[in-house]
Design an enzyme around this catalytic site. Sequence first.
Site, PDB file in Angstrom:
ATOM      1  CB  CYS A   3      -0.938   0.005   1.200  1.00  0.00           C
ATOM      2  SG  CYS A   3      -2.008  -1.434   1.228  1.00  0.00           S
ATOM      3  CG  HIS A  31      -3.250   3.287   2.133  1.00  0.00           C
ATOM      4  ND1 HIS A  31      -3.753   2.921   0.900  1.00  0.00           N
ATOM      5  CD2 HIS A  31      -3.325   2.170   2.919  1.00  0.00           C
ATOM      6  CE1 HIS A  31      -4.102   1.645   0.940  1.00  0.00           C
ATOM      7  NE2 HIS A  31      -3.856   1.172   2.150  1.00  0.00           N
ATOM      8  CG  ASN A  58      -6.581  -1.129   1.195  1.00  0.00           C
ATOM      9  OD1 ASN A  58      -5.873  -0.684   0.294  1.00  0.00           O
ATOM     10  ND2 ASN A  58      -6.085  -1.594   2.323  1.00  0.00           N
TER      11      ASN A  58
HETATM   12  N1  ACO Z   1     -18.588  -9.164   8.699  1.00  0.00           N
HETATM   13  C1  ACO Z   1     -19.057  -9.478   9.902  1.00  0.00           C
HETATM   14  N2  ACO Z   1     -18.283  -9.849  10.927  1.00  0.00           N
HETATM   15  C2  ACO Z   1     -16.957  -9.891  10.711  1.00  0.00           C
HETATM   16  C3  ACO Z   1     -16.397  -9.570   9.470  1.00  0.00           C
HETATM   17  C4  ACO Z   1     -17.269  -9.199   8.439  1.00  0.00           C
HETATM   18  N3  ACO Z   1     -16.825  -8.871   7.214  1.00  0.00           N
HETATM   19  N4  ACO Z   1     -15.064  -9.690   9.566  1.00  0.00           N
HETATM   20  C5  ACO Z   1     -14.791 -10.079  10.822  1.00  0.00           C
HETATM   21  N5  ACO Z   1     -15.941 -10.206  11.515  1.00  0.00           N
HETATM   22  C6  ACO Z   1     -16.113 -10.607  12.886  1.00  0.00           C
HETATM   23  C7  ACO Z   1     -14.937 -11.369  13.427  1.00  0.00           C
HETATM   24  O1  ACO Z   1     -15.010 -12.731  13.042  1.00  0.00           O
HETATM   25  C8  ACO Z   1     -15.116 -11.199  14.906  1.00  0.00           C
HETATM   26  O2  ACO Z   1     -16.091 -12.090  15.341  1.00  0.00           O
HETATM   27  P1  ACO Z   1     -15.909 -12.880  16.738  1.00  0.00           P
HETATM   28  O3  ACO Z   1     -15.836 -11.809  17.790  1.00  0.00           O
HETATM   29  O4  ACO Z   1     -17.136 -13.719  16.806  1.00  0.00           O
HETATM   30  O5  ACO Z   1     -14.633 -13.632  16.600  1.00  0.00           O
HETATM   31  C9  ACO Z   1     -15.719  -9.785  15.016  1.00  0.00           C
HETATM   32  O6  ACO Z   1     -16.213  -9.469  13.713  1.00  0.00           O
HETATM   33  C10 ACO Z   1     -14.739  -8.735  15.439  1.00  0.00           C
HETATM   34  O7  ACO Z   1     -13.560  -8.921  14.680  1.00  0.00           O
HETATM   35  P2  ACO Z   1     -12.344  -7.990  14.907  1.00  0.00           P
HETATM   36  O8  ACO Z   1     -11.204  -8.493  14.107  1.00  0.00           O
HETATM   37  O9  ACO Z   1     -12.150  -7.766  16.386  1.00  0.00           O
HETATM   38  O10 ACO Z   1     -12.886  -6.634  14.268  1.00  0.00           O
HETATM   39  P3  ACO Z   1     -12.175  -5.260  14.297  1.00  0.00           P
HETATM   40  O11 ACO Z   1     -13.013  -4.283  15.037  1.00  0.00           O
HETATM   41  O12 ACO Z   1     -10.737  -5.376  14.681  1.00  0.00           O
HETATM   42  O13 ACO Z   1     -12.249  -4.874  12.774  1.00  0.00           O
HETATM   43  C11 ACO Z   1     -10.840  -4.803  10.826  1.00  0.00           C
HETATM   44  C12 ACO Z   1     -11.628  -5.697  11.798  1.00  0.00           C
HETATM   45  C13 ACO Z   1     -11.837  -3.906  10.106  1.00  0.00           C
HETATM   46  C14 ACO Z   1     -10.138  -5.667   9.808  1.00  0.00           C
HETATM   47  C15 ACO Z   1      -9.849  -3.979  11.658  1.00  0.00           C
HETATM   48  O14 ACO Z   1      -9.058  -4.794  12.450  1.00  0.00           O
HETATM   49  C16 ACO Z   1      -8.997  -3.121  10.808  1.00  0.00           C
HETATM   50  O15 ACO Z   1      -9.442  -2.144  10.251  1.00  0.00           O
HETATM   51  N6  ACO Z   1      -7.713  -3.442  10.723  1.00  0.00           N
HETATM   52  C17 ACO Z   1      -6.827  -2.727   9.863  1.00  0.00           C
HETATM   53  C18 ACO Z   1      -6.587  -3.619   8.741  1.00  0.00           C
HETATM   54  C19 ACO Z   1      -6.715  -2.969   7.414  1.00  0.00           C
HETATM   55  O16 ACO Z   1      -7.243  -1.911   7.184  1.00  0.00           O
HETATM   56  N7  ACO Z   1      -6.184  -3.712   6.508  1.00  0.00           N
HETATM   57  C20 ACO Z   1      -6.155  -3.308   5.158  1.00  0.00           C
HETATM   58  C21 ACO Z   1      -4.891  -3.687   4.563  1.00  0.00           C
HETATM   59  S1  ACO Z   1      -3.582  -2.938   5.402  1.00  0.00           S
HETATM   60  C22 ACO Z   1      -3.401  -1.422   4.879  1.00  0.00           C
HETATM   61  O17 ACO Z   1      -3.900  -1.074   3.865  1.00  0.00           O
HETATM   62  C23 ACO Z   1      -2.603  -0.533   5.704  1.00  0.00           C
END
Ligand code: ACO
Length: 325
Positions: free
Chosen positions: A115, A252, A282
Amino acid sequence: MKFIRSKIIGNGHYTPKKVLTNDDMAKMVDTNDEWITTRTGIKSRCIVEDEFTSDLAYHAAKMAVDKAGLRPDEIEMVVLATVTPDNTTPSTALKVAAKLGVNVGTPAFDISAACSGFVYALTMADNMIRLGQVKNAVVIGAETLSKITDWTDRNTCVLFGDGAGAVVLKAVEGEGTSADSGILSTKIYADAYHFDSLKTTGGVSSSQSTGFITMDGKEVFKYAIGSLAQGAEEAMKLAGIKIEDIDWLLPHQANIRIIEGVGKKLELPDEKVIVNIARHGNTSAASIPLALSEKIEDGTMKEGDVVVLTAMGAGFTWGGAVVRL
Ligand code: ACO
């Protein structure tokens, strides 16, 4: 003594026609619009059907070259940031260069920094221009992340989209001050000790396949806000620009909560922070040039505006740049 700067003289962007909404995603995996919107800010993403990364890159680059008023035989270098090349070798930049119709002998190469790829590519091109090795460069970020997305994994598949953005840089004379037009600074970083936090599950030498994107979402989230802020702050320091001097922060487009977190950390009002994640998701290396070009086209960003770019991605890699349009 004259001071060489690289100025953006053309911008372009392109996204595939097919749009997948959050409701479409809910038919594929166990998710829903409310979860995706509140956790990520994404409402839809564009996905390729019968196009390659080189096609998206070409359309964006062609628009940028046309806007720059550059003839194909005048192009001196093509740099393409991507983690989704058409072929393992040669580089996708070469395919784009041939489609653009550059002269035989014109250097073209890909950069892989996930990214942060566009900020890395911009840094390379800016340095080569300022050293006098080339007088212009087409710099592109293009991705078909849909090809390395596991469409059965709700943790990742809702996040990504396909697209491309490009700029044409040209050597211009400046005074060497922060009042100059063009790229005023760049700064890139990596922390090689986070290789496993965000990666594909395979690759040519390890699995003879591309693998799919996998990540430790919480780890990425924690690292992202600090590194994106650092990229912006260090680039501003190098440029001699203060936060109150900037017109736009273009981070980004990873996740709305990360974007808002960076804006707050830098104490910038929301209206100065560029956000287009709702329509694109993204798009990795394409994210910054795609948003930049869209905002120039819709009149949001104008000649003379100071834009701070900042990116973070797999590696981890990160970095920033200050540009006066
Ligand atoms: N729909 C519904 N539920 C979901 C989904 C979905 N698409 N994805 C995950 N869940 C569930 C999980 O399974 C979990 O369930 P559980 O509690 O029963 O186990 C629950 O939602 C919470 O999951 P978390 O991982 O705690 O959710 P979080 O609030 O951390 O959000 C996310 C997840 C959005 C990925 C977050 O961690 C994030 O934004 N991370 C940054 C990663 C990112 O942006 N990556 C992109 C690439 S990197 C970059 O570009 C820099």
